[in-house]
Design a protein around this motif. Sequence first.
Motif, PDB file in Angstrom:
ATOM      1  N   THR A 171      36.643  54.619  41.716  1.00  0.00           N
ATOM      2  CA  THR A 171      36.708  53.254  42.249  1.00  0.00           C
ATOM      3  C   THR A 171      37.324  52.368  41.182  1.00  0.00           C
ATOM      4  O   THR A 171      36.904  52.402  40.017  1.00  0.00           O
ATOM      5  CB  THR A 171      35.296  52.732  42.607  1.00  0.00           C
ATOM      6  OG1 THR A 171      34.750  53.564  43.631  1.00  0.00           O
ATOM      7  CG2 THR A 171      35.347  51.301  43.096  1.00  0.00           C
ATOM      8  N   THR A 172      38.327  51.593  41.560  1.00  0.00           N
ATOM      9  CA  THR A 172      39.006  50.722  40.609  1.00  0.00           C
ATOM     10  C   THR A 172      38.602  49.285  40.837  1.00  0.00           C
ATOM     11  O   THR A 172      38.649  48.784  41.960  1.00  0.00           O
ATOM     12  CB  THR A 172      40.538  50.877  40.731  1.00  0.00           C
ATOM     13  OG1 THR A 172      40.876  52.241  40.458  1.00  0.00           O
ATOM     14  CG2 THR A 172      41.272  49.965  39.758  1.00  0.00           C
ATOM     15  N   LYS A 173      38.211  48.629  39.755  1.00  0.00           N
ATOM     16  CA  LYS A 173      37.845  47.214  39.790  1.00  0.00           C
ATOM     17  C   LYS A 173      39.015  46.405  39.236  1.00  0.00           C
ATOM     18  O   LYS A 173      39.574  46.727  38.183  1.00  0.00           O
ATOM     19  CB  LYS A 173      36.601  46.952  38.950  1.00  0.00           C
ATOM     20  CG  LYS A 173      36.187  45.491  38.943  1.00  0.00           C
ATOM     21  CD  LYS A 173      34.919  45.283  38.125  1.00  0.00           C
ATOM     22  CE  LYS A 173      34.496  43.825  38.159  1.00  0.00           C
ATOM     23  NZ  LYS A 173      33.270  43.606  37.365  1.00  0.00           N
ATOM     24  N   VAL A 174      39.375  45.370  39.989  1.00  0.00           N
ATOM     25  CA  VAL A 174      40.390  44.425  39.543  1.00  0.00           C
ATOM     26  C   VAL A 174      39.690  43.083  39.357  1.00  0.00           C
ATOM     27  O   VAL A 174      39.047  42.575  40.282  1.00  0.00           O
ATOM     28  CB  VAL A 174      41.541  44.289  40.564  1.00  0.00           C
ATOM     29  CG1 VAL A 174      42.587  43.302  40.057  1.00  0.00           C
ATOM     30  CG2 VAL A 174      42.168  45.643  40.859  1.00  0.00           C
ATOM     31  N   SER A 175      39.784  42.539  38.155  1.00  0.00           N
ATOM     32  CA  SER A 175      39.219  41.226  37.851  1.00  0.00           C
ATOM     33  C   SER A 175      40.378  40.292  37.547  1.00  0.00           C
ATOM     34  O   SER A 175      41.174  40.556  36.645  1.00  0.00           O
ATOM     35  CB  SER A 175      38.283  41.290  36.640  1.00  0.00           C
ATOM     36  OG  SER A 175      37.172  42.105  36.925  1.00  0.00           O
ATOM     37  N   ILE A 176      40.463  39.228  38.320  1.00  0.00           N
ATOM     38  CA  ILE A 176      41.570  38.274  38.178  1.00  0.00           C
ATOM     39  C   ILE A 176      40.992  36.920  37.821  1.00  0.00           C
ATOM     40  O   ILE A 176      40.145  36.381  38.541  1.00  0.00           O
ATOM     41  CB  ILE A 176      42.371  38.162  39.488  1.00  0.00           C
ATOM     42  CG1 ILE A 176      42.858  39.536  39.952  1.00  0.00           C
ATOM     43  CG2 ILE A 176      43.534  37.180  39.315  1.00  0.00           C
ATOM     44  CD1 ILE A 176      43.435  39.548  41.358  1.00  0.00           C
ATOM     45  N   SER A 177      41.448  36.368  36.716  1.00  0.00           N
ATOM     46  CA  SER A 177      41.066  35.028  36.321  1.00  0.00           C
ATOM     47  C   SER A 177      42.314  34.155  36.428  1.00  0.00           C
ATOM     48  O   SER A 177      43.353  34.485  35.844  1.00  0.00           O
ATOM     49  CB  SER A 177      40.539  35.033  34.878  1.00  0.00           C
ATOM     50  OG  SER A 177      40.160  33.737  34.496  1.00  0.00           O
ATOM     51  N   ILE A 178      42.213  33.079  37.193  1.00  0.00           N
ATOM     52  CA  ILE A 178      43.357  32.182  37.402  1.00  0.00           C
ATOM     53  C   ILE A 178      42.992  30.826  36.818  1.00  0.00           C
ATOM     54  O   ILE A 178      42.106  30.130  37.329  1.00  0.00           O
ATOM     55  CB  ILE A 178      43.695  32.043  38.894  1.00  0.00           C
ATOM     56  CG1 ILE A 178      43.932  33.419  39.519  1.00  0.00           C
ATOM     57  CG2 ILE A 178      44.915  31.132  39.077  1.00  0.00           C
ATOM     58  CD1 ILE A 178      44.001  33.400  41.038  1.00  0.00           C
TER      59      ILE A 178
END
Length: 165
Positions: A122-129
């Motif tokens: 399972t791949t986690k993508v964390s995006i901070s904008i």
Amino acid sequence: MNNNLPFDFIVNKTTKTVQINREFAAELPLVWDAFTKQEILDQWWAPQPWESRTKIMDFKVGGRRFYAMVSPEGQEHWSVQKYTSISPKTNFKMTNAFADPDENPELPGSEWDLNFSEHNGTTKVSISIYNESLERMEKMIEMGFKEGFTATLGSLENLLATLSK
């Protein structure tokens, strides 16, 4: 869509930041490619029935992606993304700004920091904008960014399920 996988969308007006955490039932190399290769990006980087059409894509530090989100009626909303940092398969950073069809950015834009990690397939993508301007962040939210990006990530999930077979 696997609604059992974690998904967070947090707006913090104090720090002018939107934090998105999303997990995908796919291995990290495939998820990384989905965010960094034009031929895959254009299959999911727009809320349906809109389409993403990339005019220029050069995924390298100092490179850029210039693309439009195109409505079924042909209305275009252009953006330019400039890549500022890349750590293969783990992180990339970019500036993102709305633009006109001649690639002139509408400033201020936002700073995106995308982190990728995998655990047990399972791949986690964390995006901070980060938005330099609260006004820009509020405009982004008012334009339906949460709903649109949530739908877009759903399209990515469906595409990953197809590509993983």
